[in-house]
Design a protein around this motif. Structure first.
Motif, short mmCIF file in Angstrom:
data_model
loop_
_atom_site.label_atom_id
_atom_site.label_comp_id
_atom_site.label_asym_id
_atom_site.label_seq_id
_atom_site.Cartn_x
_atom_site.Cartn_y
_atom_site.Cartn_z
N THR A 44 11.68 21.18 27.41
CA THR A 44 11.90 21.89 25.81
C THR A 44 12.21 23.30 26.26
O THR A 44 13.02 24.16 25.87
CB THR A 44 10.84 21.57 24.89
OG1 THR A 44 10.62 20.18 24.82
CG2 THR A 44 11.36 21.98 23.56
N GLN A 45 11.10 23.93 26.73
CA GLN A 45 10.91 25.30 27.19
C GLN A 45 12.01 25.90 28.11
O GLN A 45 12.46 26.90 27.66
CB GLN A 45 9.51 25.80 27.63
CG GLN A 45 8.60 25.79 26.49
CD GLN A 45 7.06 25.71 26.93
OE1 GLN A 45 6.95 26.24 27.80
NE2 GLN A 45 6.42 24.97 26.18
N ALA A 46 12.27 24.96 29.18
CA ALA A 46 13.22 25.50 30.07
C ALA A 46 14.60 25.43 29.86
O ALA A 46 15.53 25.86 30.30
CB ALA A 46 13.08 24.77 31.57
N ARG A 47 14.81 24.46 28.54
CA ARG A 47 16.11 24.23 28.01
C ARG A 47 16.82 25.66 27.49
O ARG A 47 18.11 25.84 27.40
CB ARG A 47 15.80 22.93 27.15
CG ARG A 47 17.40 22.89 26.86
CD ARG A 47 17.47 21.33 26.13
NE ARG A 47 18.63 20.98 25.52
CZ ARG A 47 18.99 20.12 24.85
NH1 ARG A 47 18.13 19.11 24.70
NH2 ARG A 47 20.19 19.72 24.25
N LYS A 48 15.78 26.26 26.92
CA LYS A 48 16.42 27.49 26.07
C LYS A 48 17.03 28.75 27.02
O LYS A 48 18.08 29.00 26.86
CB LYS A 48 15.11 28.16 25.37
CG LYS A 48 14.63 27.54 23.99
CD LYS A 48 13.41 28.25 23.37
CE LYS A 48 12.43 27.12 23.02
NZ LYS A 48 11.12 27.59 22.75
N PRO A 49 16.38 28.92 28.06
CA PRO A 49 17.09 30.12 28.91
C PRO A 49 18.35 29.24 29.75
O PRO A 49 19.09 30.26 30.07
CB PRO A 49 15.96 30.34 30.03
CG PRO A 49 15.05 29.24 30.04
CD PRO A 49 14.82 28.55 28.39
N LEU A 50 18.23 28.14 29.85
CA LEU A 50 19.64 27.41 30.42
C LEU A 50 20.54 27.51 29.42
O LEU A 50 21.78 27.80 29.72
CB LEU A 50 19.16 26.22 30.98
CG LEU A 50 18.65 26.41 32.52
CD1 LEU A 50 18.03 24.70 32.91
CD2 LEU A 50 19.92 26.54 33.44
N GLU A 51 20.23 27.25 28.08
CA GLU A 51 21.24 27.14 27.23
C GLU A 51 21.84 28.64 26.93
O GLU A 51 22.97 28.73 26.68
CB GLU A 51 20.88 26.52 25.96
CG GLU A 51 20.61 24.96 25.97
CD GLU A 51 20.39 24.34 24.92
OE1 GLU A 51 20.66 22.85 24.95
OE2 GLU A 51 19.81 24.65 23.91
N LEU A 52 20.87 29.48 27.06
CA LEU A 52 21.25 31.12 26.72
C LEU A 52 22.13 31.48 27.99
O LEU A 52 23.25 32.14 27.78
CB LEU A 52 20.04 31.88 26.63
CG LEU A 52 20.39 33.47 26.43
CD1 LEU A 52 21.23 33.38 25.14
CD2 LEU A 52 19.12 34.07 26.46
#
Ligand code: 13P
Ligand code: SF4
Length: 309
Positions: free
Chosen positions: A295-303
């Motif tokens: 969940t947390q690693a998804r945010k910077p990858l999606e950004l």
């Protein structure tokens, strides 16, 4: 029915409804059996857009993790558990976190060559093909921290003019190119265009006519009217370069060490057709990550995906 390993892999792919994604540094036979061959960013994007329920990533583990983080419902396979990366090894989570916490108002820009846990504490992820664009979007009131590749960080500082704090990691393959020997080689081949990956030392990058990601270097060989290229990156990419330009003369940039195969990434080259067949057969090794990291690693990858547009 033919019994060749290529046919067996094709049959297994069909049976598993799987696709194979390969990085440019894989051996030619693996690139040829892949549904898609690309750089780190293109592999993550292709994995995210694909409808296939099973994706086998022939590259290194952080690339397979990125696909899994962006598509947690897919089964993501990889051929060899030992296919690491010296940049991942050089940025252990606890130390990287402590480094981030030592700065006021940080904005942590992390290269995709990093562990999933390190990604999870980052603000945005970059690859060498989108880093300049992404860094230009970081708010000016923030202290930019960039890691783990110091050479790429130094290059980005020069290109963007943005001040940045750098983590001291390096790629064990790209730091071995010798600037002194390269200068000698350039004198012997004054008509050659020197192309280099930004993970190389600054002295190599200063000599290069073109600096860029693997896809940028391939595009240069494909499009440039000249025929001769000195290539300062991993040798696997010669396969696509030679396919795109059968007339091109490709010369490996010289290495610090005499007569070794140091221009090969030892981790990328762990993958074989046999291991790919075994992974598709047994559906393992498979990427599994704790839910909170996913969940947390998804945010910077999606950004990264958003800011790359
Ligand atoms: P690219 O993103 O340019 O494909 O590079 C990946 C890599 O690991 C280079 O060493
Ligand atoms: Fe990591 Fe270097 Fe291998 Fe790329 S070439 S995967 S940066 S060790």
């Amino acid at each position: 029915m033919s019994n060749s390993i290529i046919d067996r892999i094709r049959n297994l792919k069909e049976k598993r409804k799987a696709i194979i994604l390969a990085h440019y540094y894989e051996e030619g036979a693996i690139q040829d059996i892949a549904d898609f061959v690309g750089d780190s960013y293109q592999l993550a994007l292709y994995g995210q857009k694909s409808d296939a329920p099973v994706i086998l990533l022939a590259g290194v583990v952080f690339m397979a993790e990125s696909v899994k983080i962006l598509s947690p419902d897919k089964t993501v396979l990889f051929p060899d558990r030992e296919a690491g990366c010296s940049l991942v090894a050089s940025s252990p989570f606890e130390e990287y976190l402590a480094w981030k916490q030592s700065f006021p108002n940080p904005f942590l820009v992390t290269y995709i060559n990093s562990s999933a846990r390190v990604k999870a504490i980052s603000d945005v992820i970059v690859t060498s093909s989108n880093a300049e664009k992404i860094i230009s979007k970081v708010p000016h009131n923030k202290t930019i921290l960039f890691g783990p590749d110091r050479n790429l960080g130094l290059y980005l500082k020069r290109q963007t003019g943005r001040p940045m704090e750098l983590w001291p990691g390096t790629c064990e393959v790209h730091v071995l190119f010798s600037a002194q020997k390269l200068m000698k080689l350039m004198k012997e081949h004054p008509d050659a265009r020197v192309i280099a990956h930004p993970e190389c030392d600054e002295a190599i990058l200063q000599l290069a006519h073109v600096v860029g990601s693997t896809s940028r270097l391939l595009a240069e060989v494909t499009r440039h009217p000249g025929r001769k290229f000195i290539v300062a990156t991993e040798t696997g990419i010669f396969h696509q370069m030679q396919k795109a330009r059968p007339d091109a003369i490709l010369i490996q940039a010289p290495n610090e060490k005499e007569s070794c195969s140091c221009n090969d990434c030892p981790y990328m080259k762990l993958n074989t057709l046999q291991k790919i067949e075994a992974a598709l057969m047994s559906l393992s090794p498979e990427i599994t990550l704790p839910q909170d990291i996913l969940t947390q690693a998804r945010k910077p990858l999606e950004l990264m995906m958003e800011w790359s547009q």
